[in-house]
Design a protein around this motif. Structure first.
Motif, short mmCIF file in Angstrom:
data_model
loop_
_atom_site.label_atom_id
_atom_site.label_comp_id
_atom_site.label_asym_id
_atom_site.label_seq_id
_atom_site.Cartn_x
_atom_site.Cartn_y
_atom_site.Cartn_z
N VAL A 197 -6.90 -3.81 -4.80
CA VAL A 197 -5.71 -4.54 -4.36
C VAL A 197 -5.24 -5.50 -5.44
N GLY A 198 -3.99 -5.89 -5.30
CA GLY A 198 -3.39 -6.82 -6.24
C GLY A 198 -1.89 -6.75 -6.06
N GLU A 199 -1.21 -7.75 -6.56
CA GLU A 199 0.24 -7.72 -6.45
C GLU A 199 0.80 -6.62 -7.32
N ASN A 200 2.07 -6.30 -7.12
CA ASN A 200 2.70 -5.35 -8.03
C ASN A 200 2.64 -5.91 -9.44
N GLY A 201 2.35 -5.02 -10.37
CA GLY A 201 2.25 -5.49 -11.75
C GLY A 201 0.87 -6.01 -12.07
N ALA A 202 -0.06 -5.97 -11.09
CA ALA A 202 -1.41 -6.45 -11.35
C ALA A 202 -2.21 -5.46 -12.19
N GLY A 203 -1.74 -4.21 -12.23
CA GLY A 203 -2.41 -3.23 -13.07
C GLY A 203 -3.14 -2.13 -12.31
N LYS A 204 -2.98 -2.09 -10.99
CA LYS A 204 -3.70 -1.08 -10.21
C LYS A 204 -3.30 0.33 -10.61
N VAL A 230 -18.04 11.71 -1.04
CA VAL A 230 -16.91 11.55 -1.95
C VAL A 230 -16.65 10.05 -2.15
N ALA A 231 -16.33 9.70 -3.38
CA ALA A 231 -15.94 8.32 -3.65
C ALA A 231 -14.41 8.23 -3.56
N ILE A 232 -13.93 7.21 -2.85
CA ILE A 232 -12.49 7.09 -2.68
C ILE A 232 -12.01 5.73 -3.17
N ILE A 233 -11.01 5.78 -4.02
CA ILE A 233 -10.36 4.53 -4.43
C ILE A 233 -9.06 4.45 -3.64
N PHE A 234 -8.87 3.34 -2.95
CA PHE A 234 -7.77 3.22 -2.01
C PHE A 234 -6.89 2.04 -2.40
N ILE A 235 -5.67 2.37 -2.80
CA ILE A 235 -4.74 1.30 -3.17
C ILE A 235 -3.74 1.14 -2.04
N THR A 236 -3.55 -0.08 -1.58
CA THR A 236 -2.56 -0.31 -0.54
C THR A 236 -2.07 -1.74 -0.61
N HIS A 237 -0.88 -1.94 -0.06
CA HIS A 237 -0.36 -3.30 0.07
C HIS A 237 -0.66 -3.88 1.44
N THR A 270 -11.88 -4.59 -4.67
CA THR A 270 -11.72 -5.16 -6.01
C THR A 270 -10.30 -5.70 -6.12
N VAL A 271 -10.20 -6.92 -6.60
CA VAL A 271 -8.89 -7.55 -6.73
C VAL A 271 -8.51 -7.63 -8.21
N LEU A 272 -7.33 -7.18 -8.53
CA LEU A 272 -6.79 -7.35 -9.88
C LEU A 272 -5.64 -8.34 -9.82
N VAL A 294 -8.62 -12.83 0.45
CA VAL A 294 -8.12 -11.75 -0.41
C VAL A 294 -6.72 -12.09 -0.92
N VAL A 295 -5.88 -12.56 -0.02
CA VAL A 295 -4.52 -12.94 -0.43
C VAL A 295 -4.59 -13.99 -1.53
N GLN A 296 -5.47 -14.94 -1.33
CA GLN A 296 -5.61 -16.01 -2.30
C GLN A 296 -6.04 -15.47 -3.66
N LEU A 297 -7.00 -14.56 -3.64
CA LEU A 297 -7.45 -13.95 -4.90
C LEU A 297 -6.32 -13.18 -5.57
N MET A 298 -5.49 -12.53 -4.74
CA MET A 298 -4.41 -11.70 -5.29
C MET A 298 -3.34 -12.54 -5.95
N VAL A 299 -2.95 -13.61 -5.27
CA VAL A 299 -1.82 -14.38 -5.80
C VAL A 299 -2.28 -15.58 -6.62
#
Lengths: 503, 325
Positions: A39-46, A196-203, A216-218, A237-242
């Motif tokens: 997770v991470g804001e847009n532009g965080a690099g996910k 299976v290992a899954i990487i899950f990106i979502t907002h 994982t937070v970027l 999590v929100v705090q870590l993201m922003v």
């Protein structure tokens, strides 16, 4: 110790684009049989990180270790051969090809004669995969005949067909309804159980907490934190993201009503709308909820003159109007921020300035010639007012984040001083910080007297932002609520066809 | 399975009829035009005239098949008319003037056509040029080279083995028609059953998606221009074989018919949609039109106008019957 457990380790990954350091020494690891939320804001690099992993981009520095061995990934086919599959954010089905052809594109079962495809095998295998994920679609249906949600599930089938050990999903749920999301989650859990290992990106953080094992937070291209999901809560999590605390996701302040600005009576379009009535007050936000395909976009498009009403009336400020085009709607003071930003909202190759001033050329030109000074002034004013983050007015719009792009579209409408603004999924694909800003912006508009109609598939958003809520199901209104009386359950009940407050 | 069957039967009859019209619209147009000419001239529906139409159409149909590959990838090849002239002149010139013999001359001419295709393809893939501009340039270059090579004069004196390709018969069927049949069958199978064919559609449908799926789209794109160039060269050889000489100004403007045929046949200029059957039917619509109009004594200037109108009608029919989404 990590050496043995980790299925994938990405170490010290750096990637820069001209003028931007997209990733800076990012470390990221995933183990077998886990769902790892990124997770991470847009532009965080996910997305950049995932593109490096799947070979769509080349890393500048760092290394990727898979199953304990360093690997070089230079192309998408390299990553597929290593058992990595990616479900991209943008749907990546080819509309004219059949489901089967899409699923096996690039990896078609071969016949003995070189170069020939074994269609029978391709279609029977595809049908089998579709069955595994409970998708009731024929393998030989054309992709364009499927709903967005079905297309999304076909993407999952595609990942399954590779027999990937690692599946990266970039916002797979962004266009799914809650029920479809649940089906996807079931499939994800099943895959996880198979190792299976899954990487899950979502907002959508609710989804992160529902389905993931680790997070994982970027932020700004850097690795900020990795922790088991159980040890974190939503706010953390929100705090870590922003990088700061967002105290209120949905700032609400009551605004006073200023009379009916837009009224529709028994509106129908002969296809998706079957008699919808609504009243939109100046100074208010009306939230329109419903599942995908409920006719919400059809409603917006009919109100804005993009679809012809076959029955019913539209009143603007008490006057009956017939709208045959967007131009007429604009002349009556309507504005429409469409669902698909890139396709319907932006001049992707043009600058921020042009994107803001495009609708109001009369304000920025003299005798038909655009006056750059005036255009700059007008664009500047709105960049300021809406806090649009861009290096300059001449920056190409495609280089901005989703949230800022959305603000530019809203700015374009504001230059016209609309009395009614219709927004279709205004925060889709927008990160948490920008989302709150857009919510604030809508509230600000309402306070200024604008009548706002917001279509959203996110129930917390509907409930948090709206003054009144209208729920649609199959082209009809199945629920109307005041702000304080609505709950997620009640809205869902109405959206799935249950009748509680229908008129 | 059950649910999907249900959806099909739930579709209104009007939609089913519309779909049928859409799918077979070109064929309907072809039959309609044929009917008009059958009523309009008693010389139209005769075996000899039908064979005549087939011969006259075969060259344009072969080139249109090559063009279909290019258009399926969302490209366009404007150079085919010039390639027809250049490769026709090369085949005749190498065979007669350079005295290399008929087979060597023809073989080298076909290679030259493929070479123009390589240049077109590289300009598009490597040079990142829009296909329209890249092939517009090679249109000019190939025509110029034709004039240089022929010094602006026809080349004649080709031998019987050469002319057999244009005017001969095998088992009572004209050679160009047989060659067209072979080209068509191969193209049909390639597009329908091979990985290459599938990737042609995929590349035209969405190049980026195809690339991410591991399709080497640059090779696919390069290949379709080579196919188009090669088939244009074949058309050029057949034209010389039919006319018994190579004309430096042959096939000027032929690219328009070669594009019109697949478009008539439902091949989308945006790529990814259509097939060679459509291109073949489209070519025959054009061929029957000029044949029938000739028989009915319509002046050739007016024939151009009518061709244009038919093209508009056919495409409009396609647009209006297309399912709305």
């Amino acid at each position: 110790m990590a050496e043995t457990n980790d299925f994938l380790r990405m170490e010290g990954i750096s990637k820069s684009f001209p003028g931007v350091q997209a990733l800076q020494e990012v470390n990221f690891e995933v183990t077998r049989g886990e769902i790892h939320a990124l997770v991470g804001e847009n532009g965080a690099g996910k997305s950049t990180l995932m593109k490096v992993l799947t070979g769509a981009l080349h890393l500048d520095e760092g290394r990727i270790i898979l199953r304990g061995e360093p690997v070089e990934i230079h192309s998408p086919s390299d990553s597929q051969e290593l058992g990595i599959s990616m479900i991209h954010q943008e749907l990546s089905l080819i509309p004219y090809l059949t489901v089967g052809k899409n699923v096996y594109l690039g990896r078609e079962p071969r016949r003995r004669i070189p170069g020939f495809i074994d269609w029978k095998k391709l279609y029977s295998q595809t049908q089998e995969l579709l069955g595994q994920i409970n998708l009731d679609v024929r393998a030989w249906a054309e992709a364009q005949d499927l709903s967005i949600a079905q297309q999304q599930m076909v993407e999952v089938a595609k990942a399954l067909s590779i027999e990937a050990d690692l599946i990266a999903m970039d916002e797979p749920t962004s266009s799914l309804t809650d029920r479809e999301t649940e089906v996807l989650f079931d499939v994800m859990r099943k895959l996880k159980d198979q190792g299976v290992a899954i990487i899950f990106i979502t907002h959508r953080l609710e989804e992160v907490f529902e389905v993931s094992d680790r997070i994982t937070v970027l932020r700004d291209g850097r690795h900020i934190a990795t922790a088991p999901t159980a040890e974190l809560n939503h706010n953390q999590v929100v705090q870590l993201m922003v990088g700061r605390e967002l105290d209120n996701m949905y700032p609400y302040s009551e605004t006073k009503e200023r009379g009916v600005a837009l009224q529709a009576d028994d509106l129908a379009d002969g296809q998706e709308l079957h008699g919808v009535s609504l009243e939109l007050q100046g100074g208010q936000i009306l939230g329109v909820a419903g599942l995908v395909g409920a006719g919400r976009t059809a409603l917006a498009e009919t109100l804005f003159g993009l679809r012809q009403a076959t029955a019913g009336e539209i009143h603007i400020d008490g006057q009956v109007v017939k709208l045959h085009s967007a131009k007429q709607a604009i002349e009556h003071g309507l504005g429409f921020v469409p669902e698909d930003r890139k396709l319907q909202g932006l001049f992707l190759n043009m600058a921020v300035r042009e994107n803001i001033t495009m609708s109001s050329t009369s304000l920025v030109s003299n005798f038909g010639f655009v006056n750059t000074n005036k255009a700059n002034k007008l664009a500047d004013e709105y960049v300021d007012k809406l806090d649009i983050r861009t290096p300059s007015l001449r920056q190409r719009i495609r280089n901005l984040s989703g949230g800022n792009q959305q603000k530019v579209i809203i700015a374009r409408w504001l230059t016209l001083k609309p009395r009614v603004l219709i927004l279709d999924e205004p925060t889709r694909g927008v990160d948490v910080g920008a989302k709150a800003e857009i919510h604030g912006l809508m509230r600000q508009l309402a306070e200024d007297g604008v009548a706002v109609l917001m279509i959203s598939s996110e129930l917390p958003e509907i409930i948090g932002v709206s003054d009144r809520i209208l729920v649609m199901h199959e082209g009809r209104v199945t629920g109307r609520f005041e702000r304080d009386e609505a709950s997620q359950d009640m809205i869902m009940h109405a959206a799935t066809g249950g009748d509680n407050n229908a008129s | 399975m059950q649910a999907s069957a249900k959806t099909t039967s739930a579709r209104p009859t009007s939609a089913v009829i519309l779909e049928a019209i859409r799918r077979y619209s070109v064929l309907l147009i072809l039959l309609g035009i044929g009917l008009v000419f059958t009523l309009g001239s008693d010389r139209f529906l005769t075996p000899s005239n039908l064979m005549n139409i087939a011969v006259q159409t075969s060259i344009i149909a072969i080139i249109a098949i090559g063009m279909t590959f290019v258009i399926l990838t969302a490209g366009i090849d404007l150079s085919v008319g010039s390639v027809v002239a250049l490769c026709g002149a090369l085949a005749a010139g190498l065979a007669v003037r350079q005295e290399l013999g008929t087979f060597t001359g023809i073989g080298l001419a076909l290679l030259a056509g493929a070479a123009v295709g390589v240049i077109n393809g590289l300009l598009v893939v490597r040079g990142k040029m829009p296909p329209f501009v890249a092939t517009l340039s090679t249109l000019a270059i190939a025509r110029g080279l034709t004039l240089v090579y022929t010094e602006g004069r026809p080349i004649s004196g080709i031998d019987e083995r050469f002319t057999f390709l244009g005017s001969g018969e095998i088992l009572g069927i004209a050679t160009p028609v047989i060659i067209l049949a072979i080209v068509f069958v191969i193209a049909y199978i390639v597009l329908r059953s091979t990985r290459f064919g599938n990737y042609v559609y995929a590349t035209g449908g969405n190049e980026e998606v195809s690339r991410l799926a591991g399709v080497r789209t640059s090779i696919i794109t390069l290949s379709v221009y080579i196919i188009s160039g090669f088939l244009a060269a074949l058309g050029g050889v057949l034209l010389v074989a039919r006319l018994w000489s190579a004309q430096p100004n042959a096939a000027v403007g032929l690219e328009l018919d070669a594009i019109a045929a697949p478009v008539l046949g439902g091949v989308s200029l945006f790529g990814g949609v259509g097939n060679v059957t459509g291109a073949l039917v489209g070519a025959f619509i054009l061929g029957i039109l000029s044949n029938g109009l000739n028989l009915m004594g319509v002046p050739s200037f007016w024939q151009q106008v009518i061709k244009g109108v038919v093209l508009i009608l056919a495409v409009m029919l396609d647009v209006f019957t297309k399912r709305r989404r």
